[in-house]
Design an enzyme around this catalytic site. Structure first.
Site: not given
Length: 463
Positions: A156, A182-183
């Protein structure tokens, strides 16, 4: 108006109750807690005539009963202006890229009303991405919302990064990337890659990262949308808004709902899931001044498309791009499922008769191949009729031709990226469907852009 000061009466994780002797803050007002006013709280509920309940958008360590809470008298606000381009922000509109301060910019509340219906533009226009399989089978709508559905690790984020690259390089627009949950590693990598490729100067990055409290992750989408609306309405520019990932927004809302003590709904989601998602999605639209075109990654838990998070998101979209783990395992990148991906724009009066006909033929051929796979697995290709064998050969060539090397993966694959015009995609698919490339080995169609000129000579010699 003088700022009202209340006192903290209860702290439960991110949920803070504050008592005000007089002057109760309005809903969504921003409060600052503690002696140094480092803790930011948003008012979400009025418990009684003197007490509010708020959600902290920063860690609450060190906050105790009796601590002062200052009502700033306004909603949470983010800066707006052309100076945002090339910068990275958090949910409060604070620059987190160690660049120069932007404190002197005008600010705007993150809670804005959607554009009234009479001011929206309803004409359907196609937004060209340069990605073959998307432009052919699931064309994006300018000013529309597209979902990028897939489980973990099917690509993705790579597709989203390619869309950023192609928008900045081909459309001369502004890209706004909103990372929800998000990381930290992903955010840093995206910032570095955009800086190295020179695309950062036309991109704004906004992050509510995985280690942030749920309140921050829940509001970062609204903050990014407020910035996008400025470029659309004041700068009169088209904006590509990329959200990675809408499921994390729903997840953050679920966490907030649980902390507030609301009874969970189906499968543990918050009872207000539909309303909260609509508040975000309905602000994304086209006006006479410009369009916000949104591509949203949606993580699908356990690849289950009946999950309420996926079902509610589907309802807002004009196109759905479904990523397939099976295609990723076969090395068919981008791993977009051609049979499950859909777009409301794929009708003759919008895309044209030729595009519609080719897309339907491609989908029909691939669907027939899917049905024949069980027979091939049991009896072998030799047992098929001549016509069925031709369908299989066409479908395999189409599968290979619809793969494409991306600009953002050049340093991994060593293959130069390709932006493919729709006309070249239609021409290539038409030739495969007409069996004009029957003598070309299917592997030669793998990971190319448009059909190379050398195939033109071959098709003439075998005509």
């Amino acid at each position: 108006m003088a700022n009202h000061v209340g006192r903290v009466v209860r702290v439960r994780g991110s949920v803070i109750d504050v008592h005000f002797q007089e002057g109760l803050p309005s809903l969504h007002n921003e409060l600052r807690l503690g002696e140094a006013q480092q803790v930011v709280v948003e008012v979400v509920n009025h418990l009684d005539a003197h007490t509010i309940r708020g959600i902290a958008l920063t860690p609450t360590q060190g906050v105790g009963r009796g601590d002062p809470a200052v009502d700033l008298g306004h909603h949470l606000e983010v800066p707006i202006g052309r100076e945002l381009l090339g910068r990275t922000f958090n949910v409060f509109g604070e620059a987190i890229d160690h660049g120069p301060s932007l404190n002197d910019l005008p600010r705007r509340s993150i809670h804005q009303m959607p554009v009234p219906l009479e001011q929206q533009v309803t004409k359907m226009e196609v937004f060209r991405t340069g990605v073959k399989i998307i432009d052919l089978l699931a064309p994006l709508e300018r000013g529309g919302k597209t979902g990028l559905f897939g489980g973990a690790g099917v690509g993705k984020t790579v597709v989203i990064m390619e869309l950023i690259h192609n928008t900045v390089s081909k459309h001369e627009g502004v890209s706004l990337f909103c990372g929800i949950g998000e990381r930290c590693r992903e955010g840093e990598e995206l910032h570095r890659e955009l800086a190295e490729s020179g695309e950062l100067r036309n991109t704004v990055l906004v992050f509510g990262q995985m280690n942030d409290p749920p309140g921050a992750r829940f509001r970062v989408g609204h903050a990014a949308l407020t910035m996008a609306e400025y470029f659309r309405d004041q700068q009169r520019q088209d904006v590509l808004l990329l959200i990675d990932n809408v499921f994390r927004f729903i997840q953050a809302g679920s966490e907030v709902s649980g902390l507030m003590g609301q009874l969970p709904s189906r499968m543990g989601y918050q009872p207000t899931l539909g309303t909260e998602l609509a508040e975000l999605e309905e602000r994304i639209c086209s006006t006479k001044s410009g369009a916000i075109t949104s591509v949203q990654a949606v993580y699908v838990p356990a690849d289950d498309f009946t999950d309420p998070a996926a079902v509610h998101t589907f309802g807002h979209l004009s196109a759905s791009i479904v990523l397939s783990r099976k295609r990723a395992a076969e090395g068919l990148y981008p791993a977009i499922d051609p049979l499950q991906s859909r777009s409301k724009l794929l009708v003759p009066h919008v895309v044209g008769q030729q595009h519609y006909t080719v897309a339907q033929e491609v989908r029909k051929t691939l669907a027939q191949y899917e049905e024949l796979k069980d027979i091939i697995a049991m009896l072998g290709l030799e047992e098929l009729s001549q016509e069925d064998r031709r369908i299989v050969y066409r479908a395999r060539r189409l599968e290979k031709f619809l793969t494409q090397p991306f600009f953002v993966t050049e340093h991994f694959t060593g293959r130069p990226g390709q932006f493919v015009e729709l006309e070249a995609t239609l021409e290539g698919c038409q030739k495969i469907l007409n069996d004009e490339l029957a003598d070309v080995p299917e592997q030669q169609l793998y990971m190319i852009g448009a059909l190379p000129q050398r195939f033109a000579g071959e098709e003439v010699s075998h005509a």
